[in-house]
Every structure is written in structure tokens, then in C-alpha cells.
Scaffold this motif. Structure first.
Motif, PDB file in Angstrom:
ATOM      1  N   ALA A  53       0.827  -1.203   0.000  1.00 32.19           N
ATOM      2  CA  ALA A  53       0.000   0.000   0.000  1.00 32.19           C
ATOM      3  C   ALA A  53       0.866   1.260   0.000  1.00 32.19           C
ATOM      4  O   ALA A  53       0.548   2.240  -0.689  1.00 32.19           O
ATOM      5  CB  ALA A  53      -0.938  -0.005   1.200  1.00 32.19           C
ATOM      6  N   LEU A  54       1.965   1.236   0.750  1.00 32.17           N
ATOM      7  CA  LEU A  54       2.874   2.384   0.772  1.00 32.17           C
ATOM      8  C   LEU A  54       3.499   2.612  -0.597  1.00 32.17           C
ATOM      9  O   LEU A  54       3.559   3.751  -1.089  1.00 32.17           O
ATOM     10  CB  LEU A  54       3.965   2.175   1.826  1.00 32.17           C
ATOM     11  N   VAL A  55       3.958   1.542  -1.240  1.00 31.52           N
ATOM     12  CA  VAL A  55       4.568   1.668  -2.572  1.00 31.52           C
ATOM     13  C   VAL A  55       3.534   2.161  -3.573  1.00 31.52           C
ATOM     14  O   VAL A  55       3.799   3.068  -4.372  1.00 31.52           O
ATOM     15  CB  VAL A  55       5.198   0.334  -3.032  1.00 31.52           C
ATOM     16  N   GLN A  56       2.345   1.591  -3.527  1.00 28.09           N
ATOM     17  CA  GLN A  56       1.299   2.002  -4.467  1.00 28.09           C
ATOM     18  C   GLN A  56       0.958   3.482  -4.289  1.00 28.09           C
ATOM     19  O   GLN A  56       0.784   4.213  -5.271  1.00 28.09           O
ATOM     20  CB  GLN A  56       0.064   1.138  -4.280  1.00 28.09           C
ATOM     21  N   GLN A  57       0.882   3.957  -3.056  1.00 28.71           N
ATOM     22  CA  GLN A  57       0.595   5.367  -2.812  1.00 28.71           C
ATOM     23  C   GLN A  57       1.729   6.254  -3.312  1.00 28.71           C
ATOM     24  O   GLN A  57       1.496   7.310  -3.898  1.00 28.71           O
ATOM     25  CB  GLN A  57       0.349   5.621  -1.326  1.00 28.71           C
ATOM     26  N   ALA A  58       2.969   5.830  -3.091  1.00 27.67           N
ATOM     27  CA  ALA A  58       4.115   6.604  -3.585  1.00 27.67           C
ATOM     28  C   ALA A  58       4.081   6.701  -5.109  1.00 27.67           C
ATOM     29  O   ALA A  58       4.311   7.769  -5.679  1.00 27.67           O
ATOM     30  CB  ALA A  58       5.421   5.963  -3.121  1.00 27.67           C
ATOM     31  N   LEU A  59       3.770   5.589  -5.766  1.00 21.96           N
ATOM     32  CA  LEU A  59       3.729   5.594  -7.228  1.00 21.96           C
ATOM     33  C   LEU A  59       2.554   6.412  -7.756  1.00 21.96           C
ATOM     34  O   LEU A  59       2.686   7.099  -8.777  1.00 21.96           O
ATOM     35  CB  LEU A  59       3.678   4.164  -7.755  1.00 21.96           C
TER      36      LEU A  59
END
Length: 92
Positions: A53-59
Motif C-alpha cells: 500500500a505504501l509503494v502504491q501510494q508513492a507511485l
């Protein structure tokens, strides 16, 4: 499970708290390139999809801002490779 992820632009960090435990993704930003340097999800709350979820939000933020991405963190690099919809963000 949705997580309330906060983007701290000044600290170059995405963060959330799960069961009172801090989880984060750190990045640097230079010349329109976001370099993801670290994801950290303590074992006490691991296995719930928090790092994803953190990676997806960053992207999603990188896409909205028009930034290219370098996933220097091994987790982020592996996640991006499994999700071709984000390959267009990768810095050549």
C-alpha cells in the motif's frame, strides 16, 4: 484492508500507523525523479499488505506529480516488477 497513508512532503516520506506501529516508505526527490530508498514495516504488523500500500501510494503520487521513479529499495523494485501498470514511471 485500506490504510490511512500520510505523505510528509518535507520529510520525503509516506507513513501509516497500524495497531500503533509506525510503517514508512522513504524517498529522495531530485530533478523530477523520486528514488524510493526504503520501506519499513515491522514484523509485528507484517503480512498485511502495508508495504504494498505504501509503494502504491508513492507511485500514485509520482504519477500525479509527473515524476519518474527509481525503486532503489529491494521491496519496491520487486513490487514494481510485478505490476506492469507502473512500468511507465520507471526512469530509463
Amino acid at each position: 484492508m485500506p490504510f490511512a497513508i500520510r505523505h510528509d512532503r518535507a520529510a520525503h516520506r509516506f507513513e501509516t500507523r497500524v495497531d500503533g506501529v509506525s510503517c514508512l516508505l522513504d524517498y529522495t526527490l531530485a530533478s523530477g525523479v523520486m528514488t524510493i530508498t526504503r520501506t519499513e514495516v515491522p514484523a509485528a504488523v507484517g503480512g498485511r499488505g502495508i508495504a504494498a500500500a505504501l509503494v502504491q501510494q508513492a507511485l500514485a503520487t509520482a504519477r500525479a506529480e509527473g515524476w519518474q521513479v527509481v525503486p532503489a529499495c529491494s521491496y519496491a523494485a520487486a513490487w514494481v516488477q510485478r505490476h506492469p501498470a507502473y512500468h511507465d514511471l520507471l526512469k530509463p
